[in-house]
Design an enzyme around this catalytic site. Structure first.
Site, PDB file in Angstrom:
ATOM      1  CE  LYS A  13      -2.084  -1.110   3.901  1.00 44.70           C
ATOM      2  NZ  LYS A  13      -1.319  -2.526   4.264  1.00 44.70           N
ATOM      3  NE  ARG A  88      -4.374  -1.298  10.095  1.00 41.70           N
ATOM      4  CZ  ARG A  88      -3.124  -0.635   9.442  1.00 41.70           C
ATOM      5  NH1 ARG A  88      -3.154   0.394   9.176  1.00 41.70           N
ATOM      6  NH2 ARG A  88      -2.297  -1.598   9.171  1.00 41.70           N
ATOM      7  NE  ARG A 127       8.009  -3.037   5.837  1.00 47.26           N
ATOM      8  CZ  ARG A 127       6.589  -2.765   6.057  1.00 47.26           C
ATOM      9  NH1 ARG A 127       5.743  -2.001   5.203  1.00 47.26           N
ATOM     10  NH2 ARG A 127       5.995  -3.364   7.198  1.00 47.26           N
ATOM     11  NE  ARG A 160       6.945  -0.919  10.232  1.00 49.38           N
ATOM     12  CZ  ARG A 160       5.587  -0.813   9.389  1.00 49.38           C
ATOM     13  NH1 ARG A 160       5.739   0.046   8.197  1.00 49.38           N
ATOM     14  NH2 ARG A 160       4.470  -1.251   9.812  1.00 49.38           N
ATOM     15  NE  ARG A 171       2.133  -5.098  11.218  1.00 53.08           N
ATOM     16  CZ  ARG A 171       3.115  -4.761  10.114  1.00 53.08           C
ATOM     17  NH1 ARG A 171       4.195  -5.236  10.468  1.00 53.08           N
ATOM     18  NH2 ARG A 171       2.720  -4.060   9.352  1.00 53.08           N
TER      19      ARG A 171
HETATM   20  P1  AP5 Z   1       4.879  -1.716   1.682  1.00 50.87           P
HETATM   21  O1  AP5 Z   1       4.547  -0.911   0.591  1.00 50.87           O
HETATM   22  O2  AP5 Z   1       5.583  -1.140   2.488  1.00 50.87           O
HETATM   23  O3  AP5 Z   1       3.723  -2.369   2.328  1.00 50.87           O
HETATM   24  P2  AP5 Z   1       2.449  -1.774   3.083  1.00 50.87           P
HETATM   25  O4  AP5 Z   1       1.311  -2.366   2.685  1.00 50.87           O
HETATM   26  O5  AP5 Z   1       2.350  -0.193   3.242  1.00 50.87           O
HETATM   27  O6  AP5 Z   1       2.653  -2.352   4.505  1.00 50.87           O
HETATM   28  P3  AP5 Z   1       2.592  -1.682   5.984  1.00 50.87           P
HETATM   29  O7  AP5 Z   1       3.441  -2.659   6.927  1.00 50.87           O
HETATM   30  O8  AP5 Z   1       3.415  -0.316   6.027  1.00 50.87           O
HETATM   31  O9  AP5 Z   1       1.087  -1.811   6.232  1.00 50.87           O
HETATM   32  P4  AP5 Z   1       0.457  -2.134   7.344  1.00 50.87           P
HETATM   33  O10 AP5 Z   1      -0.892  -1.627   7.134  1.00 50.87           O
HETATM   34  O11 AP5 Z   1       0.573  -3.089   8.343  1.00 50.87           O
HETATM   35  O12 AP5 Z   1       1.220  -1.057   8.274  1.00 50.87           O
HETATM   36  P5  AP5 Z   1       0.946   0.636   8.806  1.00 50.87           P
HETATM   37  O13 AP5 Z   1       2.291   1.352   8.872  1.00 50.87           O
HETATM   38  O14 AP5 Z   1      -0.129   1.170   8.121  1.00 50.87           O
HETATM   39  O15 AP5 Z   1       5.699  -3.024   1.078  1.00 50.87           O
HETATM   40  C1  AP5 Z   1       6.210  -4.011   1.985  1.00 50.87           C
HETATM   41  C2  AP5 Z   1       7.308  -4.329   1.420  1.00 50.87           C
HETATM   42  O16 AP5 Z   1       7.063  -5.184   0.042  1.00 50.87           O
HETATM   43  C3  AP5 Z   1       8.466  -3.322   1.357  1.00 50.87           C
HETATM   44  O17 AP5 Z   1       9.887  -3.744   1.490  1.00 50.87           O
HETATM   45  C4  AP5 Z   1       8.398  -3.269  -0.207  1.00 50.87           C
HETATM   46  O18 AP5 Z   1       9.730  -2.478  -0.804  1.00 50.87           O
HETATM   47  C5  AP5 Z   1       7.898  -4.567  -1.042  1.00 50.87           C
HETATM   48  N1  AP5 Z   1       7.191  -4.301  -1.970  1.00 50.87           N
HETATM   49  C6  AP5 Z   1       6.186  -3.394  -2.087  1.00 50.87           C
HETATM   50  N2  AP5 Z   1       5.637  -3.799  -3.348  1.00 50.87           N
HETATM   51  C7  AP5 Z   1       6.097  -4.789  -3.964  1.00 50.87           C
HETATM   52  C8  AP5 Z   1       5.886  -5.731  -5.048  1.00 50.87           C
HETATM   53  N3  AP5 Z   1       4.975  -5.441  -5.859  1.00 50.87           N
HETATM   54  N4  AP5 Z   1       6.602  -6.631  -5.345  1.00 50.87           N
HETATM   55  C9  AP5 Z   1       7.708  -6.821  -4.470  1.00 50.87           C
HETATM   56  N5  AP5 Z   1       8.138  -6.157  -3.245  1.00 50.87           N
HETATM   57  C10 AP5 Z   1       6.989  -5.244  -3.070  1.00 50.87           C
HETATM   58  O19 AP5 Z   1       0.435   0.539  10.274  1.00 50.87           O
HETATM   59  C11 AP5 Z   1       1.414   0.042  11.302  1.00 50.87           C
HETATM   60  C12 AP5 Z   1       0.649  -0.149  12.567  1.00 50.87           C
HETATM   61  O20 AP5 Z   1       0.104   1.191  13.129  1.00 50.87           O
HETATM   62  C13 AP5 Z   1      -0.513  -1.266  12.580  1.00 50.87           C
HETATM   63  O21 AP5 Z   1      -0.186  -2.567  12.747  1.00 50.87           O
HETATM   64  C14 AP5 Z   1      -1.555  -0.551  13.731  1.00 50.87           C
HETATM   65  O22 AP5 Z   1      -1.195  -0.824  15.038  1.00 50.87           O
HETATM   66  C15 AP5 Z   1      -1.383   1.041  13.701  1.00 50.87           C
HETATM   67  N6  AP5 Z   1      -2.336   1.695  12.743  1.00 50.87           N
HETATM   68  C16 AP5 Z   1      -2.172   2.227  11.616  1.00 50.87           C
HETATM   69  N7  AP5 Z   1      -3.206   2.460  11.061  1.00 50.87           N
HETATM   70  C17 AP5 Z   1      -4.205   2.310  12.036  1.00 50.87           C
HETATM   71  C18 AP5 Z   1      -5.770   2.476  12.046  1.00 50.87           C
HETATM   72  N8  AP5 Z   1      -6.260   3.231  11.077  1.00 50.87           N
HETATM   73  N9  AP5 Z   1      -6.349   2.040  12.903  1.00 50.87           N
HETATM   74  C19 AP5 Z   1      -5.887   1.325  14.056  1.00 50.87           C
HETATM   75  N10 AP5 Z   1      -4.348   1.199  14.039  1.00 50.87           N
HETATM   76  C20 AP5 Z   1      -3.681   1.950  12.964  1.00 50.87           C
END
Ligand code: AP5
Length: 214
Positions: A13, A88, A127, A160, A171
């Protein structure tokens, strides 16, 4: 253009949201990045969020909703925005709809990046995230120019805390229990754009923009 990015943790994402934000000149709003920045700066919000995040759970709705609803009222969101990691839960989605309705606005697309849990676990262990600017890399798919150093700001790259395999599993469980139902929620509104997340990041970007540019 008002866009929501949906998909499991690690689906890609953030990678796509950054590229889309640059292409369409609209802000990328990542709730995960906002929390991580607050943790780094040791704010009250950061202190409250940290325990939930480290355990792989969700931060409670009441700490997230106002933050996002206020953010999308900022001047730079007038042309649109990309929400990454929000909503979410169904209550978060309803709160967002309510806030947008009040401004006579609505979401244009909910982009769902689809990828299996097995592929995600493999991706997350590779990552690396920058402690300075939050940029993300992958040791195989998207390496930094110098190992362990951010291309953008020169700060250190780390795994991370919540990318450790046991936390990723938690997760994913939380995603299937609380977040996956949003696909149905936005599908019923006719807003879902399903994208295969297993191909390369550039191919995915092309597929998304083909639809958005129509
Ligand atoms: P990446 O693009 O980083 O993936 P992502 O989907 O953004 O992953 P996140 O871990 O950031 O999402 P998340 O939803 O768990 O975490 P968030 O930070 O929102 O890609 C992943 C890896 O793959 C990278 O290394 C990239 O280079 C590689 N890659 C990407 N595309 C690729 C492809 N096509 N092919 C190959 N490789 C590829 O949230 C973290 C925490 O915050 C949550 O767990 C929760 O505790 C809290 N939180 C955040 N928002 C909320 C909310 N709205 N409500 C409650 N808690 C929340």
């Amino acid at each position: 253009m008002k866009i929501i990015m949906l998909g499991a943790p690690g689906a890609g994402k953030g990678t796509q949201a950054k590229k889309l934000a640059a292409r369409y000149g609209i802000p990328h709003i990542s709730t995960g990045d906002i929390f991580r920045m607050n943790i780094k700066n040791n704010t009250e919000l950061g202190k409250k969020a940290k325990g939930y995040m480290d355990a792989g759970g969700l931060v409670p709705d009441e700490l997230v909703v106002d933050l996002v609803v206020d953010r999308i009222k900022d001047q730079d969101c007038m042309k649109g925005f990309i929400l990454d990691g929000f909503p979410r839960t169904i209550p978060q989605a309803e709160a967002l709809d309510y806030a947008l309705n009040n401004q006579n606005e609505k979401i244009d697309y909910a982009i769902n990046i689809d990828i299996s849990d097995e592929a995600i676990i493999e991706r997350m262990s590779g990552r690396r995230a920058c402690v300075g600017c939050g940029a993300t890399y992958h040791i195989v798919n998207l390496p930094s120019k110098v190992e362990g150093v951010c291309d953008n700001c020169g700060e250190k790259l780390i795994l991370r805390d919540d990318d450790k395999p046991e936390t990723v599993k938690k997760r994913l469980e939380v995603y299937h229990e609380q977040t996956q139902s949003l696909i149905d929620y936005y599908n019923k509104k006719g807003l879902i754009l399903n994208i295969d997340g297993t191909t390369g990041a550039d191919v995915i970007f092309e597929e998304i923009t083909k639809v958005l540019d129509e």
